[in-house]
Design a protein around this motif. Sequence first.
Motif, PDB file in Angstrom:
ATOM      1  N   GLY F  65       0.897  -1.250   0.013  1.00  0.00           N
ATOM      2  CA  GLY F  65      -0.197   0.093   0.106  1.00  0.00           C
ATOM      3  C   GLY F  65       0.645   1.341   0.120  1.00  0.00           C
ATOM      4  N   LEU F  66       1.983   1.160   0.163  1.00  0.00           N
ATOM      5  CA  LEU F  66       2.884   2.291   0.399  1.00  0.00           C
ATOM      6  C   LEU F  66       3.548   2.521  -1.212  1.00  0.00           C
ATOM      7  CD1 LEU F  66       4.908   1.824   3.543  1.00  0.00           C
ATOM      8  CD2 LEU F  66       2.603   3.041   3.205  1.00  0.00           C
ATOM      9  N   SER F  67       3.699   3.701  -1.313  1.00  0.00           N
ATOM     10  CA  SER F  67       4.344   4.056  -2.773  1.00  0.00           C
ATOM     11  C   SER F  67       5.975   4.226  -2.537  1.00  0.00           C
ATOM     12  CB  SER F  67       3.969   5.507  -3.269  1.00  0.00           C
ATOM     13  OG  SER F  67       4.355   6.564  -2.604  1.00  0.00           O
ATOM     14  N   LYS F  68       6.825   4.050  -3.587  1.00  0.00           N
ATOM     15  CA  LYS F  68       7.938   4.167  -3.352  1.00  0.00           C
ATOM     16  C   LYS F  68       8.589   5.136  -2.706  1.00  0.00           C
ATOM     17  CE  LYS F  68       9.908   1.011  -7.250  1.00  0.00           C
ATOM     18  NZ  LYS F  68      10.942   0.547  -6.346  1.00  0.00           N
ATOM     19  N   ALA F  69       7.859   6.421  -3.128  1.00  0.00           N
ATOM     20  CA  ALA F  69       8.329   7.698  -2.475  1.00  0.00           C
ATOM     21  C   ALA F  69       8.044   7.727  -1.169  1.00  0.00           C
ATOM     22  CB  ALA F  69       7.584   8.926  -3.226  1.00  0.00           C
ATOM     23  N   GLU F  70       6.860   7.113  -0.704  1.00  0.00           N
ATOM     24  CA  GLU F  70       6.335   7.203   0.542  1.00  0.00           C
ATOM     25  C   GLU F  70       7.399   6.510   1.545  1.00  0.00           C
ATOM     26  OE1 GLU F  70       1.492   7.886   0.462  1.00  0.00           O
ATOM     27  OE2 GLU F  70       2.388   5.872   0.362  1.00  0.00           O
ATOM     28  N   LYS F  71       7.775   5.198   0.915  1.00  0.00           N
ATOM     29  CA  LYS F  71       8.963   4.566   1.875  1.00  0.00           C
ATOM     30  C   LYS F  71       9.893   5.332   2.069  1.00  0.00           C
ATOM     31  CE  LYS F  71       7.397  -0.086   0.293  1.00  0.00           C
ATOM     32  NZ  LYS F  71       7.630  -1.151  -0.745  1.00  0.00           N
ATOM     33  N   GLU F 154      -1.744  -4.398   7.122  1.00  0.00           N
ATOM     34  CA  GLU F 154      -0.182  -4.565   6.288  1.00  0.00           C
ATOM     35  C   GLU F 154       0.801  -3.306   5.995  1.00  0.00           C
ATOM     36  OE1 GLU F 154       1.037  -7.755   5.983  1.00  0.00           O
ATOM     37  OE2 GLU F 154      -0.596  -8.102   7.245  1.00  0.00           O
ATOM     38  N   ASP F 155      -0.206  -2.331   5.761  1.00  0.00           N
ATOM     39  CA  ASP F 155       0.793  -0.918   5.679  1.00  0.00           C
ATOM     40  C   ASP F 155       1.509  -0.551   6.959  1.00  0.00           C
ATOM     41  OD1 ASP F 155      -0.523  -0.803   3.113  1.00  0.00           O
ATOM     42  OD2 ASP F 155      -1.853   0.379   3.594  1.00  0.00           O
ATOM     43  N   VAL F 156       0.754  -0.660   8.012  1.00  0.00           N
ATOM     44  CA  VAL F 156       1.335  -0.468   9.446  1.00  0.00           C
ATOM     45  C   VAL F 156       2.646  -1.311   9.401  1.00  0.00           C
ATOM     46  CG1 VAL F 156       0.828  -0.506  11.925  1.00  0.00           C
ATOM     47  CG2 VAL F 156      -0.949   0.277  10.263  1.00  0.00           C
ATOM     48  N   TRP F 157       2.431  -2.513   9.103  1.00  0.00           N
ATOM     49  CA  TRP F 157       3.676  -3.288   9.324  1.00  0.00           C
ATOM     50  C   TRP F 157       4.502  -2.900   8.542  1.00  0.00           C
ATOM     51  CZ3 TRP F 157       4.722  -7.645  12.519  1.00  0.00           C
ATOM     52  CH2 TRP F 157       6.081  -8.231  12.283  1.00  0.00           C
ATOM     53  N   ASP F 158       4.353  -2.326   7.232  1.00  0.00           N
ATOM     54  CA  ASP F 158       5.530  -1.795   6.212  1.00  0.00           C
ATOM     55  C   ASP F 158       6.113  -0.443   6.917  1.00  0.00           C
ATOM     56  OD1 ASP F 158       5.377  -3.965   4.499  1.00  0.00           O
ATOM     57  OD2 ASP F 158       3.895  -2.908   3.300  1.00  0.00           O
ATOM     58  N   ILE F 159       5.353   0.440   7.354  1.00  0.00           N
ATOM     59  CA  ILE F 159       5.737   1.756   7.983  1.00  0.00           C
ATOM     60  C   ILE F 159       6.476   1.345   9.367  1.00  0.00           C
ATOM     61  CG2 ILE F 159       4.962   3.542   9.423  1.00  0.00           C
ATOM     62  CD1 ILE F 159       2.564   3.525   7.678  1.00  0.00           C
TER      63      ILE F 159
END
Lengths: 199, 199, 199, 199, 199, 199
Positions: F65-71, F154-159
Amino acid sequence: MSGRPISSFELPALESLPGDLKERIAAVQAKTGFVPNVFLVMARRPDEFRAFFAYYDALMLRQGGLSKAEKEMIVVATSAANQCPYCVVAHGALLRLFAKDPLLGDQVAVNHRQADIAPRQRAMLEAALKLATAPQTFGEEDVQQLLAAGFSREDVWDIGAITALFALSNRLAHLSEMRPNDEFYTLGRDRGAGPPRPS
Amino acid sequence: MSGRPISSFELPALESLPGDLKERIAAVQAKTGFVPNVFLVMARRPDEFRAFFAYYDALMLRQGGLSKAEKEMIVVATSAANQCPYCVVAHGALLRLFAKDPLLGDQVAVNHRQADIAPRQRAMLEAALKLATAPQTFGEEDVQQLLAAGFSREDVWDIGAITALFALSNRLAHLSEMRPNDEFYTLGRDRGAGPPRPS
Amino acid sequence: MSGRPISSFELPALESLPGDLKERIAAVQAKTGFVPNVFLVMARRPDEFRAFFAYYDALMLRQGGLSKAEKEMIVVATSAANQCPYCVVAHGALLRLFAKDPLLGDQVAVNHRQADIAPRQRAMLEAALKLATAPQTFGEEDVQQLLAAGFSREDVWDIGAITALFALSNRLAHLSEMRPNDEFYTLGRDRGAGPPRPS
Amino acid sequence: MSGRPISSFELPALESLPGDLKERIAAVQAKTGFVPNVFLVMARRPDEFRAFFAYYDALMLRQGGLSKAEKEMIVVATSAANQCPYCVVAHGALLRLFAKDPLLGDQVAVNHRQADIAPRQRAMLEAALKLATAPQTFGEEDVQQLLAAGFSREDVWDIGAITALFALSNRLAHLSEMRPNDEFYTLGRDRGAGPPRPS
Amino acid sequence: MSGRPISSFELPALESLPGDLKERIAAVQAKTGFVPNVFLVMARRPDEFRAFFAYYDALMLRQGGLSKAEKEMIVVATSAANQCPYCVVAHGALLRLFAKDPLLGDQVAVNHRQADIAPRQRAMLEAALKLATAPQTFGEEDVQQLLAAGFSREDVWDIGAITALFALSNRLAHLSEMRPNDEFYTLGRDRGAGPPRPS
Amino acid sequence: MSGRPISSFELPALESLPGDLKERIAAVQAKTGFVPNVFLVMARRPDEFRAFFAYYDALMLRQGGLSKAEKEMIVVATSAANQCPYCVVAHGALLRLFAKDPLLGDQVAVNHRQADIAPRQRAMLEAALKLATAPQTFGEEDVQQLLAAGFSREDVWDIGAITALFALSNRLAHLSEMRPNDEFYTLGRDRGAGPPRPS
């Protein structure tokens, strides 16, 4: 006041896991007698599971200038600074076991300055805690103090890299509200094997 | 790695102590099976010994809205924030015993936010930790939150006063490098009496 | 903009107090000309009142290596770090009186580093402030610096114990929103008795 | 325990100063009865002197939504957070004088949360202290809270700009170890003019 | 994701400004090719505009022991500690230009300890950052370290006064949410003029 | 003022590296035009190199759910909080490239609160910074705020996991004094591709 679940994130079904994860989990269970919760929580992301434990093995199983107990001191002290229940409780147990000292886990967790450790170990923990909690201030002076305390440059890397790995690990545990297994609280508290103490 | 002495200050000879101190020390030994080191360290100043334990009794033995386990939670959480080995280890044992819970001492010491405690107890520890670590910010809002969590104003005084007494106690322990008795590390870790846990 | 009450906790009726409390309060009023609010606030819990003032007397009236003014410096500096209105204002007055110096209370409260005090007093306040605000870092090095500044080990205990008592006292004052008596603001500000100053 | 000099930097000879500085200094002396040390210290750099006092006048003499006493509250509270002896002592005196309240200077300096000030003034000091001590966190939410407390946007600018000017001023005073004139300690402590207080 | 306005405060119409402000703004535009936003934001208060830029000129244009690049290092390092977008971006550009070094602005902003600067410049930034972020701890020891690093006492004043001016400037920028001009981001990033680097 | 070496630790000879490391390094060089220094520094420990980049790939290349820029925003903001030159400079470049925005790298590095990002991205960075700098306070409330901002669990995990990985990475970079390649400073600063801005 019933207990919390192992994690705030849903856990995968064990049987659905890739074979290599199943094997690693079976192996640790066979050795330890239970499955540490970190394996269950990390298994929800198999690639991250593999990378995490590969990193863990690379540092914690590596033969070098640090003893197993010293590596666990770093984990316990820096995880205590981050107030990470999983890492303090689980690695406090490992520290007691490796050091054959039933008091050392709590001593290092509460305040390493008053723990029964050698001066070189205190220097090691001062450097690790600085890198853990104020990494922007870590520098050549800190490296020089470690060298002066008898560590090699490879030891310095190990001290720093273990600190760094548990900076990651503590944050994953906080992210997932990872609960330590009850077994860890009592492991290694048996007086038998430890060194003599002042009465 | 031999142990440190009980304190960095010289201890008085037991036989030289005033009668009332001898009696109190004999009584605690009879009850507990050993003499907690705080009695030995404080005995070097009999007037301060008397005032300290009078204050301790006034708060910790007082019948009020807080259970004995809740009082110990305050002591453990605030002493952990101050990284006080004596108070965390000794009162962690008391917390395990009073709560009949072998895990609670470590849980509250490492991170009360993830401990198996009731919401009212979490509110109690949030207020106590604020008063312990940033007393200048404590105010009417904090009192209101405690009242909303079900505490009476007398309970609020107890929470605050116990926090205050261990602000003193932690600093005396750091001043004197007071060492916890080895016995405290293992007291109350027996699974028997505790409540059921998630496997 | 009318004034606040003496405390956010209800005060007991003076006539309902136990005899020993009444006597102590009458004695301080006879000596000082007014009843410092701390007596009224603490009187709601007679046992705690007795323990608190017994501790206070044991330390503040004790004959030892610290002058009365030096003891008050410790109180003012550590209470200022905790932003405690009652203790800063009341003990600022005592510091002015004992030191016969109308400026010293404010100087020590605002920034002890620029106060007109002797080097040994600056060392004393550095140690006291460390124990007050970061007690977990206080250790043998700090004791050694105090000894090097000319203090005895009994003086070190006094410095630390006074700091500890006011760690308690500041938190009780914040807990109860204890208001300093108006009289304290102006006591001892008279130029007469003080030492000469640079114009 | 003799007094320190006015500054750790050498002061210029008054007679060597440019005419406009001499005039300003003569004017303040005529009005106040003494020369506040800030004029003497800043005079060593005439261009900075001119800019500093021009900025001071632009903000502190400006007619707007803040009273003179409110402006001084900002100065005292933020200077106390920076532990600046000159600004706390000198502007504490001005606050007492402008507010006609002999207690307010010390109250705001020690802990504005317990000072006898109006709710709008507490909101003003909360915003000022945030901008003074953690400027990176100041933002639109803080502006909105000031507007909600009854301030106009021009008032918000005044609050922020006065805070900013004394962020500069406090640092110049620390840089130069600027000593407050003895006179400031006692100015405005006379009970006469103040509002009635609780006994 | 469209851009924010230049400031959260309304800007004055350029044509309505007093003549001296118009002239200053025209001059900077002629020299730089654009009008830095700080001129537009400050122009809403002409007296403060005049005082601010008079102070700026007095320090930043003064001939003394600090090079133009060194002055900008102080601005960038202390503004980065305050997380001030306008000052970091605008003065990062000036630092690149004056030092003829396309990397130095970012290096000093991110972590001066690892920037390619001389030891005397590191000493300068350590002192400036201490005065910027913990001014109450700045004292004679810091002055002595600057003297030992080769600075004169007048240089010390410049270092401190520039730090103080940008303590003000950073807070005004946060107060007004001052946005850096896009042009500043790329100014001086051209490799041409810089010194050789390790590949 | 000559440049510092790539690292304070000795680098391995490229030709001596295991084949898989050589391949990875050749691939990145082919793609990027230069070898980012992190590959050279990590190569001194091949097992750690493999684990680190496996972890990196697992998170940064993962489709979610996160864009490359957001990462990259997460990496830049948390690395700036840790003042990590390598990660801020290298990932600032990646952020500019992925976001096609020449200003965003610096904006997020200096103060994310004033960056040109969407509200959901600000919520993401608030959570990431809390986990990075005060992990012990991260909890269910923070997760709920992320869900409320539109993120999935899942986004929360990624963050959280990206934050955790760079907690490790920042500390390795500080440990080894890892120098960013000069090329990173200017990558992606070209105005061409970016969105329109306010003049």
